[in-house]
Design a protein around this motif. Structure first.
Motif, PDB file in Angstrom:
ATOM      1  N   SER A 102      -7.719   2.289   0.899  1.00 16.94           N
ATOM      2  CA  SER A 102      -8.787   1.277   0.940  1.00 16.94           C
ATOM      3  C   SER A 102      -8.888   0.519  -0.387  1.00 16.94           C
ATOM      4  O   SER A 102      -8.415   0.989  -1.422  1.00 16.94           O
ATOM      5  N   LYS A 106      -7.561   7.583   0.475  1.00 13.86           N
ATOM      6  CA  LYS A 106      -7.192   7.258  -0.911  1.00 13.86           C
ATOM      7  C   LYS A 106      -7.809   5.895  -1.233  1.00 13.86           C
ATOM      8  O   LYS A 106      -7.233   4.856  -0.946  1.00 13.86           O
ATOM      9  N   GLU A 111      -8.115   2.685  -7.070  1.00 13.15           N
ATOM     10  CA  GLU A 111      -8.281   3.217  -8.426  1.00 13.15           C
ATOM     11  C   GLU A 111      -9.220   2.354  -9.263  1.00 13.15           C
ATOM     12  O   GLU A 111      -9.676   2.762 -10.326  1.00 13.15           O
ATOM     13  N   SER A 162      -4.528  -6.010   0.311  1.00 10.97           N
ATOM     14  CA  SER A 162      -3.876  -7.323   0.224  1.00 10.97           C
ATOM     15  C   SER A 162      -2.640  -7.377   1.128  1.00 10.97           C
ATOM     16  O   SER A 162      -2.089  -6.341   1.521  1.00 10.97           O
ATOM     17  N   THR A 212       0.520  -5.683  -0.658  1.00 10.33           N
ATOM     18  CA  THR A 212       0.570  -4.217  -0.565  1.00 10.33           C
ATOM     19  C   THR A 212       0.705  -3.789   0.892  1.00 10.33           C
ATOM     20  O   THR A 212       1.437  -2.840   1.201  1.00 10.33           O
ATOM     21  N   LEU A 233      -5.937  -7.021   6.381  1.00  9.10           N
ATOM     22  CA  LEU A 233      -5.473  -7.648   5.141  1.00  9.10           C
ATOM     23  C   LEU A 233      -6.345  -8.838   4.749  1.00  9.10           C
ATOM     24  O   LEU A 233      -7.478  -8.955   5.182  1.00  9.10           O
ATOM     25  N   GLU A 285      -5.573 -16.752  -1.167  1.00  9.84           N
ATOM     26  CA  GLU A 285      -6.852 -16.051  -1.152  1.00  9.84           C
ATOM     27  C   GLU A 285      -7.479 -16.124  -2.550  1.00  9.84           C
ATOM     28  O   GLU A 285      -6.811 -15.902  -3.555  1.00  9.84           O
TER      29      GLU A 285
HETATM   30  P1  NAD Z   1      -4.583  -3.912  -2.873  1.00 11.91           P
HETATM   31  O1  NAD Z   1      -3.650  -4.239  -1.772  1.00 11.91           O
HETATM   32  O2  NAD Z   1      -4.191  -4.234  -4.264  1.00 11.91           O
HETATM   33  O3  NAD Z   1      -4.894  -2.344  -2.876  1.00 11.91           O
HETATM   34  C1  NAD Z   1      -5.396  -1.687  -1.736  1.00 11.91           C
HETATM   35  C2  NAD Z   1      -5.114  -0.201  -1.828  1.00 11.91           C
HETATM   36  O4  NAD Z   1      -3.703   0.021  -1.760  1.00 11.91           O
HETATM   37  C3  NAD Z   1      -5.567   0.473  -3.112  1.00 11.91           C
HETATM   38  O5  NAD Z   1      -6.144   1.701  -2.776  1.00 11.91           O
HETATM   39  C4  NAD Z   1      -4.277   0.683  -3.881  1.00 11.91           C
HETATM   40  O6  NAD Z   1      -4.307   1.781  -4.763  1.00 11.91           O
HETATM   41  C5  NAD Z   1      -3.314   0.956  -2.754  1.00 11.91           C
HETATM   42  N1  NAD Z   1      -1.903   0.736  -3.069  1.00 11.91           N
HETATM   43  C6  NAD Z   1      -1.355  -0.080  -4.012  1.00 11.91           C
HETATM   44  N2  NAD Z   1      -0.001  -0.025  -3.943  1.00 11.91           N
HETATM   45  C7  NAD Z   1       0.313   0.822  -2.937  1.00 11.91           C
HETATM   46  C8  NAD Z   1       1.535   1.267  -2.361  1.00 11.91           C
HETATM   47  N3  NAD Z   1       2.717   0.850  -2.812  1.00 11.91           N
HETATM   48  N4  NAD Z   1       1.493   2.131  -1.322  1.00 11.91           N
HETATM   49  C9  NAD Z   1       0.300   2.556  -0.835  1.00 11.91           C
HETATM   50  N5  NAD Z   1      -0.895   2.167  -1.339  1.00 11.91           N
HETATM   51  C10 NAD Z   1      -0.891   1.304  -2.377  1.00 11.91           C
HETATM   52  O7  NAD Z   1      -5.953  -4.601  -2.485  1.00 11.91           O
HETATM   53  P2  NAD Z   1      -7.286  -4.707  -3.360  1.00 11.91           P
HETATM   54  O8  NAD Z   1      -7.036  -5.687  -4.471  1.00 11.91           O
HETATM   55  O9  NAD Z   1      -7.796  -3.365  -3.673  1.00 11.91           O
HETATM   56  O10 NAD Z   1      -8.304  -5.351  -2.291  1.00 11.91           O
HETATM   57  C11 NAD Z   1      -8.454  -6.717  -2.093  1.00 11.91           C
HETATM   58  C12 NAD Z   1      -7.681  -7.155  -0.861  1.00 11.91           C
HETATM   59  O11 NAD Z   1      -8.145  -6.433   0.263  1.00 11.91           O
HETATM   60  C13 NAD Z   1      -7.903  -8.610  -0.526  1.00 11.91           C
HETATM   61  O12 NAD Z   1      -6.683  -9.193  -0.155  1.00 11.91           O
HETATM   62  C14 NAD Z   1      -8.832  -8.553   0.675  1.00 11.91           C
HETATM   63  O13 NAD Z   1      -8.779  -9.667   1.512  1.00 11.91           O
HETATM   64  C15 NAD Z   1      -8.387  -7.312   1.346  1.00 11.91           C
HETATM   65  N6  NAD Z   1      -9.434  -6.809   2.218  1.00 11.91           N
HETATM   66  C16 NAD Z   1      -9.257  -6.884   3.576  1.00 11.91           C
HETATM   67  C17 NAD Z   1     -10.265  -6.451   4.430  1.00 11.91           C
HETATM   68  C18 NAD Z   1     -10.129  -6.528   5.943  1.00 11.91           C
HETATM   69  O14 NAD Z   1     -10.873  -5.843   6.632  1.00 11.91           O
HETATM   70  N7  NAD Z   1      -9.237  -7.338   6.478  1.00 11.91           N
HETATM   71  C19 NAD Z   1     -11.427  -5.918   3.897  1.00 11.91           C
HETATM   72  C20 NAD Z   1     -11.564  -5.864   2.521  1.00 11.91           C
HETATM   73  C21 NAD Z   1     -10.552  -6.294   1.691  1.00 11.91           C
END
Ligand code: NAD
Length: 473
Positions: free
Chosen positions: A130, A156, A159, A205, A208, A227, A357
């Motif tokens: 998340s 998870k 961070e 995102s 990711t 996403l 975004e």
């Molecule tokens: P992020 O993709 O950077 O990180 C999300 C999670 O993925 C974190 O817990 C991170 O530690 C983990 N992660 C990072 N690399 C990974 C890997 N290689 N393998 C597995 N896990 C990994 O996103 P963020 O910056 O924390 O959140 C913002 C993003 O989330 C925005 O793009 C937003 O639009 C999206 N979001 C989507 C929704 C939805 O319901 N569609 C809701 C909230 C946020």
């Protein structure tokens, strides 16, 4: 690993991200507990989920303080806790009937004498990864229905916002028998989690999400991806410009725009552009920050410092390409980083602020001359999370809303999906993959179907499949 405080900018917290071996041990422990959890049945589990809601309420002060430190906002943190306890109670109430309705017993089918029964078999271990924008809410949005379905769950969270994990786990441990573990870790911990689970629910995102989906596919783990988005708001010529401006401001700037379903592009019928901006700009200027007093103001800080850099870069790119900032536009550094609602005009589709975004309280506004043009502009781009249409009548808004490439469309309002999960929605295009998190599907996706075909008559003999018996035409 040091963790930054979004209000002060100080690195005043630390976590020790779990390594693969520690995570595997936790996953194995959850797997061992899952059969007993499944055996409780939907009603038994519902009782334990209500107990978890009660335990979260009982431990509320510590959880509230941790979430506040994670996000820099007080009232929204209280709302997150309320939403999660309501979700525990709602799924507890809904799950028994939903699971019973989905099962089938001794139903006749295509072959005389043969009936079928379908039972629902939970994935033993569901993994959740998340993001940071609503740490508690999005950490548990998938976990709660998965638990109600009979799965064990390993979460998870990001961070960037890990402080809530310990008080949440204190509530889980107080209940005792709910097979839920929420662990501290970074991207590497998330990557290690993917092959350890039987179903993965990821929110984050696109970049990711793509990596996670590829890893999940290699491990044959089905994955739900929620996403990013670049949600458009269309203000049709029949709309009331003041009402439309109020909707735009609320849907773009709530939670400082750090919400996936934030409105991030505003298309306004050209004759309304002037009155719309005349209403929007002063309303944006009246918005206040929750600084220095967390108990005041409308907008919290950027939770993730890097996000403020991304937003500033998008604004700079727009200005360099000829856009004008009518209000806002400057990141305020008070230790933590804030941005007042920002209205940008003379925007063109090649600007990052229109295409990528933003995740901040930024409202790029573009006029349109025909509905055709507005729909084409709204449907351009890679995302398809949500959208909104404001018009003089709901019927008119609906007619345009049905043409938008998005999984949810708010009519005469904006970002309603930030408040509602009543009905299923698919995330179109790059905004996601897999079954809906909202509606009943939010739970049913965690259940595999096992069909039993029962032969009550005479099985077909081999002769029924003989080549010889077919007479050529
Ligand atoms: P992020 O993709 O950077 O990180 C999300 C999670 O993925 C974190 O817990 C991170 O530690 C983990 N992660 C990072 N690399 C990974 C890997 N290689 N393998 C597995 N896990 C990994 O996103 P963020 O910056 O924390 O959140 C913002 C993003 O989330 C925005 O793009 C937003 O639009 C999206 N979001 C989507 C929704 C939805 O319901 N569609 C809701 C909230 C946020």
């Amino acid at each position: 690993m040091k963790v930054r405080n979004p209000r002060t900018g100080a690195f005043d917290h630390a976590i020790a991200p779990l390594d693969g071996a520690a995570l595997a041990a936790i996953a194995a422990g959850l797997r061992a507990r899952q059969p007993a959890w499944e055996a409780l049945g939907p009603e038994g589990r519902a009782g334990r989920l209500v107990a978890l809601a009660d335990a979260i309420e009982a431990g509320r002060p510590a959880l509230q303080a941790a979430l506040e430190a994670d996000t820099g906002r007080r009232a929204l943190s209280a709302r997150e806790i309320d939403t999660v306890t309501a979700s525990l109670r709602r799924w507890a109430a809904r799950a028994p009937a939903l699971i019973a309705e989905a099962a089938v017993r001794d139903r006749p089918g295509a072959m005389p004498g043969v009936t079928h029964s379908v039972s629902l078999v939970p994935y033993p271990l569901v993994g959740v990864i998340s993001p940071w924008n609503f740490p508690l809410l999005l950490g548990l949005a998938d976990a709660v229905p998965a638990l109600a379905a009979g799965c064990a769950v390993l979460v998870k969270p990001s961070e960037v916002t890990p402080r809530f994990i310990r008080p949440l786990m204190a509530a889980v441990e107080a209940v005792g028998d709910v097979p839920l573990a929420v662990v501290e870790g970074d991207g590497a911990t998330g990557a290690a989690l993917v092959p350890l689970v039987d179903f993965l629910a990821f929110t984050g995102s696109v970049a990711t999400g793509r990596r996670v989906a590829e890893a999940a596919a290699r491990a044959f783990v089905p994955a739900s991806l929620e996403l990013g988005g670049k949600d458009p708001l269309l203000v049709l010529a029949s709309a009331d410009p003041e009402r439309a401006a109020a909707i735009a401001l609320s849907a773009s700037c709530r939670a400082t725009g750090q919400a996936c379903q934030s409105i991030e592009r505003i298309l306004v019928a050209r004759p309304l552009l002037e009155p719309f901006l005349a209403a929007l700009v002063p309303a944006a200027e009246a918005v206040t920050l929750n600084w220095p007093d967390i108990d005041s103001g409308d907008l919290g800080p950027f939770i993730f410092a890097k996000q403020a850099e991304i937003v500033a870069a998008q604004i700079a790119d727009a200005v360099a390409k000829g856009a004008r900032v009518l209000t806002g536009g400057r990141i305020e550094d008070h230790g933590g980083l804030w941005l007042r609602p920002t209205v940008i005009v003379d925007v063109t589709p090649d600007m990052a602020v229109w295409r990528e975004e933003t995740f901040g309280p930024v409202m790029p506004v573009m006029p349109f001359d025909t509905e055709e043009e507005a729909v084409a502009l709204a449907n351009a781009g890679d995302y398809g999370l949500s959208a909104a249409v404001v018009a003089g009548s709901l019927a008119e808004a609906e007619a345009v809303g049905r043409r938008l490439e998005a999984g949810a469309v708010s009519l005469n309002d904006g970002a309603l999906t930030s408040l509602l999960a009543d009905a299923p929605k698919t995330n179109f295009r790059l905004s996601g993959l897999g079954p809906s998190r909202a509606g009943d599907e939010g739970l049913l996706r965690f259940l595999r179907r096992r069909v039993l075909y029962a032969q009550g008559g005479t099985p077909l003999p081999l002769a029924a499949f003989s080549e010889a018996q077919r007479t050529p035409a």
